[in-house]
Design an enzyme around this catalytic site. Structure first.
Site, PDB file in Angstrom:
ATOM      1  N   SER A 118     -45.259 -25.399 -16.742  1.00 47.45           N
ATOM      2  CA  SER A 118     -44.154 -24.553 -17.187  1.00 47.45           C
ATOM      3  C   SER A 118     -42.911 -25.387 -17.455  1.00 47.45           C
ATOM      4  CB  SER A 118     -43.850 -23.551 -16.071  1.00 47.45           C
ATOM      5  OG  SER A 118     -42.626 -22.909 -16.312  1.00 47.45           O
ATOM      6  N   TYR A 142     -41.375 -21.474  -7.385  1.00 49.55           N
ATOM      7  CA  TYR A 142     -42.345 -21.373  -8.491  1.00 49.55           C
ATOM      8  C   TYR A 142     -42.386 -22.670  -9.297  1.00 49.55           C
ATOM      9  CZ  TYR A 142     -44.230 -20.440 -13.064  1.00 49.55           C
ATOM     10  OH  TYR A 142     -44.959 -20.549 -14.220  1.00 49.55           O
ATOM     11  N   LYS A 146     -45.495 -25.561  -9.638  1.00 49.35           N
ATOM     12  CA  LYS A 146     -46.100 -26.070 -10.885  1.00 49.35           C
ATOM     13  C   LYS A 146     -45.964 -27.590 -10.968  1.00 49.35           C
ATOM     14  CE  LYS A 146     -47.824 -22.416 -12.614  1.00 49.35           C
ATOM     15  NZ  LYS A 146     -49.224 -22.312 -13.021  1.00 49.35           N
TER      16      LYS A 146
END
Ligand code: UDP
Length: 329
Positions: A118, A142, A146
């Site tokens: 991402s 988050y 990643k």
């Protein structure tokens, strides 16, 4: 050579569109999904193996049964706000389960791996457009989960025959032009479906998060990339690995900055209705502008976005919203 590809998390939004692209390219997408966030109706292009990506016994059985040529790993939790409130969930599902999955890949000699990363791994950009060499300093659990995924791939591929492509998505949006699949999140937090639902009266209004950003119209700019383009990028990345390409990390964006106001204005034009708007304060953690330099994807994968005009994104997302109503989903 087998034409099966394991698509872990293939019942989700980007996963299901990738399955459609894989099938069109002559592969058999075998979906592995626990259906916690994915949808059984979205598994239309190959078989479903229902189970946990992080369950080594289950994944070993699935790999031995289908003998896939590669694995695409989509299965993850992806709500930034939730990750701040419940970081353990993100470490468990995005990091621990991914480690288990990669360990099985290494043990079973499944060496072509594509990972859903991402643009959240970059954190707050020091310059835009973002190229792949920009520092990665995530500002949420988050984004960190990643980045840890990318780092696991880096070190595991350094020590084992595994090779990988980490694809750093910008703002996935739009829907399949044939209306077979589209975006269904619960809760929905993404701008494009929220704007369309506000235009259709499914929601009372859309809140614009901040109008005082240093951008031409004061609202945040993002890089909206059509999910059909993301699907073909995964096929290109798979072919690249099958042909022996070296491990790499690649941005997937259109390269065009588009503001929140531009999305709302274009939605009103495409749908032919006013969009009720409420102007509100900034959302914590939102950088003013995030958009990709998409050159590396073209150079390494021969891939360019073809479906990502704002008009096409909004038209397909609008048609999908109508279709959803018809299907009752
Ligand atoms: N946004 C907004 N109102 C909303 C949802 C999003 O103004 O209800 C803005 C948000 O601040 C960001 C852009 O729309 O600038 C895209 O947000 P989204 O959550 O879709 O994706 P993100 O860029 O956060 O991954």
């Amino acid at each position: 050579m087998s034409n099966s590809v394991l698509v872990v998390g293939g019942a989700g939004y980007i996963g299901s569109h990738t399955c459609k692209a894989l099938k069109a390219a002559g592969f058999l997408p075998v979906v592995v999904d626990n259906l916690s966030e994915g949808h059984e109706w979205a598994v239309k292009f190959g078989p479903l193996e229902r189970g946990e990506a992080g369950d080594a016994t289950f994944m070993t059985e699935v790999i031995r049964k289908h003998k896939p040529v590669g694995l695409i790993h989509f299965a993850a939790n992806a709500y930034v706000g939730e990750s701040v409130a419940n970081p353990r969930k993100y470490i468990q599902n995005n990091v621990v389960a991914m480690h288990n999955l990669l360990s099985v890949c290494i043990d079973e000699n499944l060496n072509n791996v594509i990972f859903s990363s991402s643009c959240a791994t970059y954190g707050v950009p020091t310059q835009v457009p973002l190229d792949e060499e920009h520092t990665q300093l995530p500002i949420s659990p988050y984004g960190d989960s990643k980045l840890i995924g990318e780092k696991m791939l880096h070190w595991y591929s350094n020590a084992h025959p595994l090779r990988y492509v980490a694809l750093r998505y910008f703002n996935a949006s739009g829907a399949d032009a044939d209306g077979e699949i589209g975006e269904v999140h619960d809760p929905e937090t993404h701008l494009v479906p929220l704007v369309i639902q506000a235009a259709l009266g499914i929601r009372p209004s859309i809140s614009v998060f901040g109008t005082d950003y240093p951008t031409p119209d004061g609202t945040c700019q993002r890089d909206y990339i059509h999910v059909t383009d993301l699907g073909t990028a995964h096929v290109a990345a798979l072919r690249y690995l099958i042909e022996g390409g070296a491990s790499t990390r690649i941005n997937l964006g259109s390269g065009k900055p588009i503001s929140v106001k531009e999305v709302i204005d274009e939605a009103a034009r495409v749908i032919g209705r006013e969009v009720p708007v409420v102007y509100g304060p900034r959302r914590e953690g939102d950088p003013p502008g995030l958009y990709a330099n998409p050159l590396k994807a073209k150079e390494v994968l021969g891939w360019e976005s073809k479906h990502s005009s704002l008009e096409n994104i909004l038209t397909t997302a609008y048609q999908w919203e109508l279709r959803r109503k018809e299907l009752g989903i």
